[in-house]
Design a protein around this motif. Sequence first.
Motif, PDB file in Angstrom:
ATOM      1  N   LYS A 436      30.647   7.947  26.270  1.00  0.00           N
ATOM      2  CA  LYS A 436      29.608   7.597  25.298  1.00  0.00           C
ATOM      3  C   LYS A 436      28.283   8.217  25.726  1.00  0.00           C
ATOM      4  CE  LYS A 436      31.781   3.011  25.074  1.00  0.00           C
ATOM      5  NZ  LYS A 436      31.551   1.572  25.338  1.00  0.00           N
ATOM      6  N   ILE A 437      27.465   8.523  24.753  1.00  0.00           N
ATOM      7  CA  ILE A 437      26.127   9.065  25.007  1.00  0.00           C
ATOM      8  C   ILE A 437      25.102   8.165  24.334  1.00  0.00           C
ATOM      9  CG2 ILE A 437      24.557  11.013  24.623  1.00  0.00           C
ATOM     10  CD1 ILE A 437      26.948  12.856  24.681  1.00  0.00           C
ATOM     11  N   GLN A 438      24.052   7.834  25.077  1.00  0.00           N
ATOM     12  CA  GLN A 438      22.938   7.069  24.507  1.00  0.00           C
ATOM     13  C   GLN A 438      21.636   7.772  24.867  1.00  0.00           C
ATOM     14  OE1 GLN A 438      21.521   2.819  25.720  1.00  0.00           O
ATOM     15  NE2 GLN A 438      22.737   2.541  23.842  1.00  0.00           N
ATOM     16  N   ILE A 439      20.751   7.902  23.881  1.00  0.00           N
ATOM     17  CA  ILE A 439      19.493   8.622  24.071  1.00  0.00           C
ATOM     18  C   ILE A 439      18.333   7.726  23.682  1.00  0.00           C
ATOM     19  CG2 ILE A 439      18.109  10.594  23.293  1.00  0.00           C
ATOM     20  CD1 ILE A 439      20.744  12.094  22.895  1.00  0.00           C
ATOM     21  N   GLU A 440      17.337   7.698  24.541  1.00  0.00           N
ATOM     22  CA  GLU A 440      16.084   7.008  24.224  1.00  0.00           C
ATOM     23  C   GLU A 440      14.984   8.050  24.093  1.00  0.00           C
ATOM     24  OE1 GLU A 440      12.871   3.712  25.931  1.00  0.00           O
ATOM     25  OE2 GLU A 440      14.737   4.103  27.041  1.00  0.00           O
ATOM     26  N   PHE A 441      14.336   8.080  22.920  1.00  0.00           N
ATOM     27  CA  PHE A 441      13.276   9.047  22.666  1.00  0.00           C
ATOM     28  C   PHE A 441      11.911   8.458  23.029  1.00  0.00           C
ATOM     29  CE2 PHE A 441      16.674  10.519  19.888  1.00  0.00           C
ATOM     30  CZ  PHE A 441      16.636  11.890  20.103  1.00  0.00           C
ATOM     31  N   ASN A 442      11.040   9.302  23.519  1.00  0.00           N
ATOM     32  CA  ASN A 442       9.683   8.907  23.894  1.00  0.00           C
ATOM     33  C   ASN A 442       8.775   9.084  22.679  1.00  0.00           C
ATOM     34  OD1 ASN A 442       7.144   8.546  24.954  1.00  0.00           O
ATOM     35  ND2 ASN A 442       7.405   9.986  26.645  1.00  0.00           N
ATOM     36  N   PRO A 443       8.206   8.002  22.141  1.00  0.00           N
ATOM     37  CA  PRO A 443       7.356   8.117  20.942  1.00  0.00           C
ATOM     38  C   PRO A 443       6.097   8.942  21.167  1.00  0.00           C
ATOM     39  CG  PRO A 443       7.223   5.915  21.890  1.00  0.00           C
ATOM     40  CD  PRO A 443       8.324   6.611  22.607  1.00  0.00           C
ATOM     41  N   ALA A 444       5.748   9.188  22.428  1.00  0.00           N
ATOM     42  CA  ALA A 444       4.585  10.027  22.700  1.00  0.00           C
ATOM     43  C   ALA A 444       4.846  11.475  22.284  1.00  0.00           C
ATOM     44  CB  ALA A 444       4.225   9.962  24.185  1.00  0.00           C
ATOM     45  N   HIS A 445       6.110  11.855  22.195  1.00  0.00           N
ATOM     46  CA  HIS A 445       6.450  13.245  21.867  1.00  0.00           C
ATOM     47  C   HIS A 445       7.335  13.383  20.626  1.00  0.00           C
ATOM     48  CE1 HIS A 445       4.770  14.672  25.646  1.00  0.00           C
ATOM     49  NE2 HIS A 445       5.412  13.704  26.270  1.00  0.00           N
ATOM     50  N   LYS A 516       5.745  12.852  30.581  1.00  0.00           N
ATOM     51  CA  LYS A 516       6.113  14.262  30.459  1.00  0.00           C
ATOM     52  C   LYS A 516       7.555  14.403  29.952  1.00  0.00           C
ATOM     53  CE  LYS A 516       3.054  15.625  34.257  1.00  0.00           C
ATOM     54  NZ  LYS A 516       2.967  16.273  35.595  1.00  0.00           N
ATOM     55  N   GLU A 517       8.252  13.276  29.852  1.00  0.00           N
ATOM     56  CA  GLU A 517       9.633  13.300  29.386  1.00  0.00           C
ATOM     57  C   GLU A 517       9.691  13.086  27.878  1.00  0.00           C
ATOM     58  OE1 GLU A 517      11.610  10.266  31.564  1.00  0.00           O
ATOM     59  OE2 GLU A 517      11.221  11.169  33.522  1.00  0.00           O
ATOM     60  N   MET A 518      10.485  13.897  27.209  1.00  0.00           N
ATOM     61  CA  MET A 518      10.664  13.754  25.770  1.00  0.00           C
ATOM     62  C   MET A 518      11.729  12.717  25.452  1.00  0.00           C
ATOM     63  SD  MET A 518      11.547  16.688  22.960  1.00  0.00           S
ATOM     64  CE  MET A 518      13.081  17.102  23.778  1.00  0.00           C
ATOM     65  N   MET A 519      12.732  12.631  26.323  1.00  0.00           N
ATOM     66  CA  MET A 519      13.845  11.724  26.084  1.00  0.00           C
ATOM     67  C   MET A 519      14.640  11.555  27.368  1.00  0.00           C
ATOM     68  SD  MET A 519      16.000  14.537  23.887  1.00  0.00           S
ATOM     69  CE  MET A 519      17.632  13.826  23.907  1.00  0.00           C
ATOM     70  N   THR A 520      15.487  10.538  27.397  1.00  0.00           N
ATOM     71  CA  THR A 520      16.429  10.342  28.493  1.00  0.00           C
ATOM     72  C   THR A 520      17.827  10.217  27.910  1.00  0.00           C
ATOM     73  OG1 THR A 520      14.827   9.256  29.946  1.00  0.00           O
ATOM     74  CG2 THR A 520      17.147   8.826  30.377  1.00  0.00           C
ATOM     75  N   ILE A 521      18.731  11.023  28.464  1.00  0.00           N
ATOM     76  CA  ILE A 521      20.130  11.005  28.022  1.00  0.00           C
ATOM     77  C   ILE A 521      20.948  10.222  29.028  1.00  0.00           C
ATOM     78  CG2 ILE A 521      22.118  12.410  27.396  1.00  0.00           C
ATOM     79  CD1 ILE A 521      20.152  14.764  27.036  1.00  0.00           C
ATOM     80  N   ALA A 542       9.446  17.361  28.168  1.00  0.00           N
ATOM     81  CA  ALA A 542       8.890  17.705  26.857  1.00  0.00           C
ATOM     82  C   ALA A 542       8.390  19.142  26.864  1.00  0.00           C
ATOM     83  CB  ALA A 542       7.783  16.736  26.480  1.00  0.00           C
ATOM     84  N   THR A 543       9.282  20.060  27.118  1.00  0.00           N
ATOM     85  CA  THR A 543       8.941  21.481  27.130  1.00  0.00           C
ATOM     86  C   THR A 543       9.836  22.214  26.137  1.00  0.00           C
ATOM     87  OG1 THR A 543      10.474  21.859  28.966  1.00  0.00           O
ATOM     88  CG2 THR A 543       8.153  21.470  29.520  1.00  0.00           C
ATOM     89  N   THR A 544       9.258  23.190  25.455  1.00  0.00           N
ATOM     90  CA  THR A 544       9.987  23.959  24.449  1.00  0.00           C
ATOM     91  C   THR A 544      10.085  25.413  24.884  1.00  0.00           C
ATOM     92  OG1 THR A 544       9.229  22.513  22.671  1.00  0.00           O
ATOM     93  CG2 THR A 544      10.029  24.698  22.047  1.00  0.00           C
TER      94      THR A 544
END
Length: 625
Positions: A436-445, A516-521, A542-544
């Motif tokens: 299973k995969i769960q992702i939490e997104f950072n609302p700052a990004h 500085k993190e966009m999300m955690t997997i 949070a780098t593109t």
Amino acid sequence: MKTKLIILLAMLFSAFAFLPERLIKGKVTDGANALIAGVRVAIQGSPVGTATDQGGHFTIRVPRLGRALVFSKSGYKALTLPITSDSVMKVVLTQASVKKKDIAREELKDSEQPVMVRKMFTFDMAAAPSTHSETILAMPQATESYKPINENGFLSVGQQPVTTFSVDVDRAAYSNVRRFLNNGQMPPEDAVRIEEMINYFDYDYPQPRGEHPVAIVAETTDSPWNPGLKLVHIGLQAKTVSAENLSASNLVFLIDVSGSMNEANKLPLLKQAFKLLADQLRVEDKISIVAYAGSAGMVLAPTSGSEKKTIKDALDKLEAGGSTAGGEGIELAYDLAKKHFLPKGNNRVILATDGDFNVGISNESELQKLIEEKRKAGIFLSVMGFGMGNYKDSHVETLADKGNGNYAYIDNIQEARKVFVQEFGGTLFTIAKDVKIQIEFNPAHVQAYRLIGYENRALRNDEFNDDRKDAGDMGSGHTVTAIYEIVPSGVKSPYVATTDALKYQPGNAATGSSNKEMMTIKVRYKQPDSEKSKLFDLPVPATTVAFDQCSANLRFASAVAEFGLLLRGSEFKGSASYADVIRRARAAFGKDEEGYRSEFVQLVKVAQSLDGSQEGTRTDVRVRR
């Protein structure tokens, strides 16, 4: 002399039988020159056939010895035309007069169909898109069924910052889509499962290191089809185990030999495919064969994998005929697998069918319960789908999911080789289960996000930590790819609806270094012989990276995803185009030793031409009640 003449004729017939096929194209119109959709086009004296698309066009492969094509559709007079040297045919059908008693006879005939079939909605190639519980593609004398897909939309991070889904290593949708396109038809939307199209291809992800049998990587770039949005590409790699180190196998081939399998692309292809699998088996592997039609029976008792001739001879003896006692066959196969169970081995039933269960345990919920019980006992189920016309994708996909196994659709011998030879370890040997995969997104990004595909694999967030909840499995060397499209914070997008801020939730925007993190997997999985899960995670910065500077993995996977959006007519396709798909896919071929990626480009071209011939419209199917 007479005997010699018979032998000579037999030799000549055998020689001609293996002459190559040729392609015939054409269109069907009525007396007023109007194009007719849904016309059955069949080779005379053969079950092989196709149907005209929305524009009245058809494409069919015919053997060199084929003499005539038969054209038929309800309401029109059947027409038989000789096959000449021409490769293009123009066919005109005339309407038939319909009497009331003929209508009554057709209604009676329909009422005598199996209950399971009558409960389904059927498709007419000329009616409106389905919103019902199951998609049925129906042509004269043919029905196919697919589960409905309600495409994932964008979710607000302020409202739902966490998303959870099960991995999916199935690849059936891609080869099924390929079959439609190669037959000159656009696939039904619900046949297009984008995650299975993406995962059909291998990607160059790093092998796991350390205690976990699965590794994870992530990249972020700009969305090629929605300016201002971004793509997050997630890749999972299962540990590759060498063939000599794979555990012994206790396999039961469960083969459908019912009347519906009596076509060239069904039982004959099935035999060839399983012979390829037999060639991969070792002396320590045990193989049994169960066949089912009106009833089920054991064709081959457990036999060592070294006795390849015995296994192949048993396959050669199989003949199609009768109804389909799918449930009875599954029970017998499981009984054999249980009787010869290997405590530390790979115990698996491999079901090969067109999915048309209509006798025995035909109730899908009862079959699911049986398969789940056997899965908990350590016997997994993989499903190999064959054929067209009456193919029941909706049934076999569910059975494979419940059985902790793979689901593949085999449309030709090359696909059989891919599944049973090149991907032998991944197809048959589980490395990690209930992944299973769960992702939490950072609302700052991140303002909003959507997962492309995986609609049938969605899980509730609380099910991530629930070890009782079943999820997908990964075999030796398997890769899993997922792509999220995200709306960055501060970016205006028509895809994002306005929602009120939550009143009672504390501020949860990350601070400090974590900002500085966009999300955690997070990934949770179980060892194949354990019921207790393990957990690890990966923070994503949070780098593109500019699209052209990203890995070939991301660039090619995004091209496949964009193709899926076009095939589905997705409301989120933005500026997606076939030309862009082709251009970006070509730039990300990599080694492509087997030619699968170059074949992909050819399929995109076919879809582009089919859409172009219909002025950008799809060959959609519509509900007839």
